[in-house]
Design an enzyme around this catalytic site. Sequence first.
Site, PDB file in Angstrom:
ATOM      1  CG  LEU A   1       1.104 -52.330   8.210  1.00 33.73           C
ATOM      2  CD1 LEU A   1       1.487 -53.616   8.936  1.00 33.73           C
ATOM      3  CD2 LEU A   1       1.933 -52.193   6.939  1.00 33.73           C
ATOM      4  CG  ASP A   2      -2.723 -50.778   2.297  1.00 32.40           C
ATOM      5  OD1 ASP A   2      -3.268 -49.777   2.791  1.00 32.40           O
ATOM      6  OD2 ASP A   2      -1.987 -50.736   1.288  1.00 32.40           O
TER       7      ASP A   2
END
Length: 298
Positions: free
Chosen positions: A45-46
């Site tokens: 996930l960013d």
Amino acid sequence: MARKKGREIHGWLIVDKPAGIGSTDVVGKVRWALDAKKAGHAGTLDPDATGVLAVALGEATKTVPILTDALKAYDFTVSWGAETSTDDASGGVVKTSDARPDEAAIRAALPEFTGEIMQVPPAVSAVRVDGARAYDLAREGEVVELAARPLWVESLELLGAARDSAELRMVCGKGGYVRSIARDLGRKLGCLGHVAQLRRIWSGPFEAGDGFAFDRIDRANQAEIEAALLPLQAALADLPEMQATEIGATRILNGNPGQVLGHAEFGEEVWVSRNGRALCIGRYMGGEVQPSRVFNLG
């Protein structure tokens, strides 16, 4: 934090990742809190994204490829009128537009972004270019042209629309970048766009409701965190389960083909258990399973 050898602990901790922290930092925090010998995650996930981050511990790391390949769902907000260097709100604005799409135009554009599509990853991403990460090259000021890659988008749904933004939900396969969808949708609509907010709501069989709040990790003791662990086989829900015979289980644990009960398609990937214990992932070969990954659970 000093490196520790750690203990053998197996299973999945589903963390509800907050914004502002990287996925590998979450894994490190979980590993430290549980004094785990081995840990990993399935699906980055960013840093600015929130939601489901599945952290694998011990032998569960052998099931990470299964979960990485599974469908994942994201809720996200696209902000219209600006394209950024990162395709999300963390980057600098590189282009602007006064145009704004209406709801009908947005809905009409969505089918182009479903099914098998070709997607160019964001310039600031973990994609490797000649051995280097694209985000490292971007930090060094190098302009990188990334090649388009195939992506399966199961669905792309409009949840709500305002003048300057839209709320969407995407279900996609491995390697999908929501930031690229926002960028390309903005270009298609002639108004430009970037991701303002992003949340992963499920990943394979794991949902947001399974999530252990990240800020609880520091406050909870090991027993509380361990109580939230899901078994290794929780990640294998999409694979057929086969039951090994007693002799078959012994052979499988030694890495050999072992007899199983039941049937599957010849060559199909399955997982095998005996008396509730996960033994392996492998291929069904007509009455036997040839193991590809054996679980050493002690």
